[in-house]
Design a protein around this motif. Structure first.
Motif, short mmCIF file in Angstrom:
data_model
loop_
_atom_site.label_atom_id
_atom_site.label_comp_id
_atom_site.label_asym_id
_atom_site.label_seq_id
_atom_site.Cartn_x
_atom_site.Cartn_y
_atom_site.Cartn_z
N THR A 12 -8.86 -0.15 -1.19
CA THR A 12 -9.34 1.21 -0.93
C THR A 12 -10.61 1.20 -0.08
N SER A 21 -5.02 4.34 5.93
CA SER A 21 -4.61 4.54 4.54
C SER A 21 -4.46 3.20 3.82
N THR A 22 -4.45 3.26 2.50
CA THR A 22 -4.21 2.04 1.72
C THR A 22 -2.80 1.52 1.97
#
Length: 64
Positions: A12, A21-22
């Motif tokens: 994260t 994004s993750t």
């Protein structure tokens, strides 16, 4: 609290640093584009930002 070794980022935290994004981080790891510095016994990744930037072919961040 997560016991992240000093200098390492969670997935994260890395995603926030790279403004992705993750899911993107997980795709990059699965594709071999980046390698985690450490994988925990629970199969969570830890990354060193400079290593990831190097793997992505981007300049390293300068110390603040």
């Amino acid at each position: 609290m997560d016991n992240v070794p000093p200098g390492l980022l969670t997935t994260t935290q890395l995603a926030k640093e790279l403004n992705v994004s993750t899911k993107t981080i997980h795709r990059w790891v699965a594709a071999g584009k980046i390698r985690p510095t450490l994988t925990t016994p629970g199969n969570q990744f830890r990354f060193r930002l400079d290593d990831v930037l190097e793997q992505l072919g981007q300049p390293r961040k300068r110390p603040e």
